[in-house]
Structure formats: structure tokens, C-alpha cells
Design an enzyme around this catalytic site. Structure first.
Site, short mmCIF file in Angstrom:
data_model
loop_
_atom_site.label_atom_id
_atom_site.label_comp_id
_atom_site.label_asym_id
_atom_site.label_seq_id
_atom_site.Cartn_x
_atom_site.Cartn_y
_atom_site.Cartn_z
CG ASP A 46 -1.87 1.20 1.12
OD1 ASP A 46 -2.79 1.13 0.29
OD2 ASP A 46 -1.66 2.20 1.83
CE1 TYR A 51 0.38 7.93 2.94
CE2 TYR A 51 0.86 5.73 2.15
CZ TYR A 51 -0.02 6.63 2.70
OH TYR A 51 -1.29 6.23 3.04
CE LYS A 79 -3.63 4.66 0.04
NZ LYS A 79 -2.29 4.56 0.60
CG HIS A 112 -4.57 9.56 -0.24
ND1 HIS A 112 -3.20 9.48 -0.28
CD2 HIS A 112 -4.90 9.15 1.01
CE1 HIS A 112 -2.75 9.03 0.87
NE2 HIS A 112 -3.76 8.83 1.67
N1 LIG Z 1 -5.83 6.09 2.88
C1 LIG Z 1 -5.41 6.82 3.90
O1 LIG Z 1 -5.78 8.00 4.07
C2 LIG Z 1 -4.47 6.21 4.88
C3 LIG Z 1 -4.29 6.82 6.14
C4 LIG Z 1 -3.45 6.19 7.07
C5 LIG Z 1 -2.81 5.01 6.72
N2 LIG Z 1 -2.98 4.47 5.47
C6 LIG Z 1 -2.27 3.22 5.06
O2 LIG Z 1 -2.46 2.24 6.08
C7 LIG Z 1 -1.18 1.83 6.56
C8 LIG Z 1 -1.27 1.40 8.01
O3 LIG Z 1 -1.75 2.42 8.84
P1 LIG Z 1 -0.81 3.31 9.78
O4 LIG Z 1 0.55 3.35 9.24
O5 LIG Z 1 -1.53 4.58 9.98
O6 LIG Z 1 -0.83 2.59 11.18
P2 LIG Z 1 -0.77 1.10 11.77
O7 LIG Z 1 -0.38 0.12 10.73
O8 LIG Z 1 -2.03 0.90 12.51
O9 LIG Z 1 0.37 1.27 12.86
C9 LIG Z 1 1.71 1.51 12.52
C10 LIG Z 1 2.48 1.65 13.83
O10 LIG Z 1 2.42 0.43 14.55
C11 LIG Z 1 3.74 -0.05 14.79
N3 LIG Z 1 3.70 -1.50 14.68
C12 LIG Z 1 3.74 -2.26 13.55
N4 LIG Z 1 3.68 -3.56 13.85
C13 LIG Z 1 3.60 -3.65 15.20
C14 LIG Z 1 3.54 -4.74 16.09
N5 LIG Z 1 3.56 -5.99 15.64
N6 LIG Z 1 3.45 -4.45 17.43
C15 LIG Z 1 3.44 -3.19 17.88
N7 LIG Z 1 3.51 -2.11 17.06
C16 LIG Z 1 3.59 -2.34 15.73
C17 LIG Z 1 4.62 0.59 13.74
O11 LIG Z 1 5.94 0.74 14.20
P3 LIG Z 1 7.27 0.31 13.39
O12 LIG Z 1 7.11 0.72 11.95
O13 LIG Z 1 8.32 1.11 14.09
O14 LIG Z 1 7.44 -1.17 13.55
C18 LIG Z 1 3.95 1.96 13.60
O15 LIG Z 1 4.34 2.81 14.64
C19 LIG Z 1 -0.30 3.06 6.31
O16 LIG Z 1 1.06 2.79 6.44
C20 LIG Z 1 -0.77 3.43 4.93
O17 LIG Z 1 -0.19 2.56 3.97
C21 LIG Z 1 -3.81 5.04 4.57
#
Ligand SMILES: NC(=O)c1ccc[n+]([C@@H]2O[C@H](COP(=O)([O-])OP(=O)(O)OC[C@H]3O[C@@H](n4cnc5c(N)ncnc54)[C@H](OP(=O)(O)O)[C@@H]3O)[C@@H](O)[C@H]2O)c1
Length: 325
Positions: A46, A51, A79, A112
Site C-alpha cells: 500500500d 508518503y 493513491k 486518496h
Molecule cells: N488512505 C489513507 O488515508 C491512509 C491513512 C493512514 C494510513 N494508510 C495506510 O495504512 C497503513 C497502516 O496504517 P498506519 O501506518 O496509519 O498505522 P498502523 O499500521 O495501525 O500502525 C503503525 C504503527 O504500529 C507499529 N507496529 C507495527 N507492527 C507492530 C507490532 N507488531 N506491534 C506493535 N507495534 C507495531 C509501527 O511501528 P514500526 O514501523 O516502528 O514497527 C507503527 O508505529 C499506512 O502505512 C498506509 O499505507 C492510509
């Protein structure tokens, strides 16, 4: 257990249920994360223009295609950013993303946000005092959706979809064009179950991808992985709390895209478990105890977007609403 299931979208294409998120994956880290993920078995990535890490991801894709996977085995999403919503900007923005990634097609291209910014080179055009983002009030989500439909018709992209769209936004673009998005990517985790949107999506065969499935951890509040209800369930499976949250999303039918740049977490997040009904209910009950939490609200960004997207309390008083026609 790596189930690595795929889900068939409304256009017949298949999306792998677990993907790697890349928001806030820093330069110098993101390429490595993508390489580790593909080697660990991830087939869904994704990505997004905003980004600002796509060129490094493109370099790492060269390292794994074709030595580890064939291009057609990967499902790559990116996106369209808000500064390129005007119909005459969309194809160039898509081509730029392909160029950054060194690819000749994407599997899925999403709008997006249902919000257009002033068109131009600036990803985030600001008012003169720097406090607000300059919105484009001419371009509607229907205009942009039509341009994505044209890209797909031209054979440039396999599937098209949206992100952060509400039921009203989905209805507006579908009613105006007769084409429903294949995917709506939304914030979804146990503190934001969005049951109405899930019911609507199921009824209309729109697949939901859950972003921030671990709650992102940005808010300064307790991380969802740290709630005792989640760690108690995790203990039963001898698993990590994050695996429980991912399994919760999978059980609801979402594709789930946890982000990590940490080798061990990238691997364990992909190692799926199947939640028993009683454990699913325990995790679901978090919402009843703690109430709704939406982490990602652009009205609270710096510079903020003066628009009510979701109807949340924090968006009250915004000058604009989503332009649907
Ligand atoms: N469409 C949109 O508007 C939108 C908005 C937000 C996100 N997204 C997409 O969704 C993806 C995921 O969402 P997100 O990045 O917001 O948050 P997330 O995946 O819910 O959380 C990421 C955080 O959790 C930590 N983490 C990962 N694996 C873990 C584990 N096993 N145990 C504990 N902590 C862990 C990561 O740290 P480390 O990296 O340090 O391991 C990072 O700090 C994004 O990266 C993006 O691709 C899209």
C-alpha cells in the site's frame, strides 16, 4: 500460519488480504521494509504519492522483481494526491507515480481523499499565514472519479477505488457514473468499527481495506495493542497483540495493511491467526467500553483542511463539506 488469502473485487481482480503499509516509513527504512516483506510472503503493498517515499520503494521493487516474485504476483496500490484532482491532472499524476515506482501499471489506484486542493506542483498549498491548506472548490469527487474511470478504460490501471469516502460520497460517485469503486480504503480498527459503512459496502460489493489497523500509535493515547483485553486474547494464541488486531480485521472481511519498518514485526504481522468467535467478541467489546476513536481527521492537521469530511465532533464549524457534484 501464512494464509495469504485473496478477495475477489467487483471487477474480478483479486486483492491479497494482508498488505504492507508505508505511511511514515522513512527514507532509508522503507526500501528495506518492502524487500523484507516481499521475501516474507507479502504480495500486497500500500503506497501513496504523498508518503514521498515511492522512488525508494521503486528501487527495492527492482531487487525483488523478478528474482523473488513476478510483477503479476504483486498487488500494488497507490493513491492520487489531492493537488491533482482536476480531470486534466489525473493521468499525469498517475504516470508520475508509475515513473517513481519504475512500473508500467498499478493494480489499484485510489482517490486518496474526497478533497481537492488547489492544483499545482505544491502537494500541500498553504494560505499566506501557513495555517490552512488551500482547497479547490471547483472540482467535485465525481469529476475526479470520471477521470479514474477513463484511466481504467484506457487499460492503464487494473482496478480503481477511493479512500476516506463516506456512504454519501460513495453514493454520489456511483449514481453519477454507474461505476462503483472496487475498494474504499478507510480507517478501521476495534475503536472505529464503522458498522454502517461496512453494511453499505457489503450490500454494494465494495471491498473495504482497513488502514491504521493497529491504531497508528500517533495519537499519544494508549495504543490499541496495549489494551489488556487485546493482550489477554493474544496470550491464548501465544501471539502478538498486533496479530490479534489484524485477525479482527480479517474476520470482518477487510483487507488489512499494517505498517512496520521493523523486521520482526513485518514478519509477525503477516503470520496470521484465526480468531475464535468468543475472542472476536472480546476485541469488539473494546468499542462499547471505550467509545469511538478516529485518529485521522484532517481538520486537526497542521496546516488544517477547513472541511467536514466525516461528520465528527472535531470537524464541527468547518467552512466546507465534500463537493459531491
Ligand atoms: N488512505 C489513507 O488515508 C491512509 C491513512 C493512514 C494510513 N494508510 C495506510 O495504512 C497503513 C497502516 O496504517 P498506519 O501506518 O496509519 O498505522 P498502523 O499500521 O495501525 O500502525 C503503525 C504503527 O504500529 C507499529 N507496529 C507495527 N507492527 C507492530 C507490532 N507488531 N506491534 C506493535 N507495534 C507495531 C509501527 O511501528 P514500526 O514501523 O516502528 O514497527 C507503527 O508505529 C499506512 O502505512 C498506509 O499505507 C492510509
Amino acid at each position: 500460519m501464512s494464509l495469504n488469502k485473496t478477495i475477489t473485487l467487483n471487477d474480478g481482480n483479486k486483492i491479497p488480504q494482508i498488505g504492507l503499509g508505508t505511511w511514515l516509513s522513512k527514507p532509508g527504512e522503507v526500501g528495506n521494509a518492502v524487500e523484507i516483506a516481499v521475501k516474507a510472503g507479502y504480495r500486497h503493498l500500500d503506497l501513496a504519492k504523498i508518503y514521498q517515499n515511492q522512488p525508494e520503494i521503486g528501487e527495492s521493487l527492482k531487487k525483488v522483481i523478478p528474482s523473488v516474485v513476478k510483477r503479476e504476483e504483486l498487488f500494488i496500490t497507490s493513491k492520487l494526491w489531492n493537488n491533482a484532482h482536476r480531470a486534466d491532472k489525473v493521468e499525469a499524476a498517475y504516470d508520475e507515480t508509475l515513473k517513481e515506482l519504475g512500473l508500467d501499471y498499478l493494480d489499484l489506484y485510489l482517490i486518496h481523499w474526497p478533497v481537492a486542493f488547489a492544483p499545482g506542483a505544491d502537494l500541500v498549498p498553504k494560505t499566506s499565514d501557513g495555517s490552512q491548506t488551500v482547497l479547490d472548490r471547483e472540482t467535485s469527487i465525481v469529476d475526479t472519479w470520471k477521470a479514474l474511470i477513463a484511466l481504467q478504460k484506457a487499460g492503464k490501471v487494473k482496478s480503481i477505488g477511493v479512500s476516506n469516502f463516506t456512504i454519501a460520497d460513495l453514493e454520489a460517485i456511483t449514481n453519477a457514473t454507474g461505476v462503483a469503486p472496487a475498494v474504499n480504503q478507510i480507517e478501521a480498527h476495534p475503536l472505529l468499527p464503522q458498522d454502517d459503512l461496512v453494511a453499505y459496502a457489503n450490500k454494494h460489493n465494495i471491498h473495504l481495506t482497513a488502514y491504521s489497523p493497529l491504531g497508528n500509535n500517533l495519537s499519544g493515547k494508549t495504543k490499541i495493542v496495549d489494551y489488556p483485553q487485546v493482550s489477554e486474547v493474544a496470550k491464548k494464541y501465544n501471539a502478538d497483540p498486533a496479530q490479534v488486531l489484524i485477525a479482527w480485521g480479517v474476520k470482518r472481511g477487510y483487507s488489512v495493511i499494517p505498517k512496520s519498518v521493523t523486521d520482526t514485526r513485518i514478519k509477525s504481522n503477516f503470520d496470521q491467526l484465526e480468531l475464535k468467535d468468543e475472542d472476536y467478541e472480546t476485541v469488539t467489546s473494546l468499542y462499547k467500553e471505550l467509545g469511538k476513536v478516529r485518529f485521522n481527521i484532517p481538520k486537526t492537521y497542521q496546516p488544517f483542511w477547513d472541511i467536514d469530511i466525516f461528520g465528527e465532533e472535531a470537524e464541527k464549524g468547518a467552512k466546507y463539506t465534500v463537493k459531491r457534484e
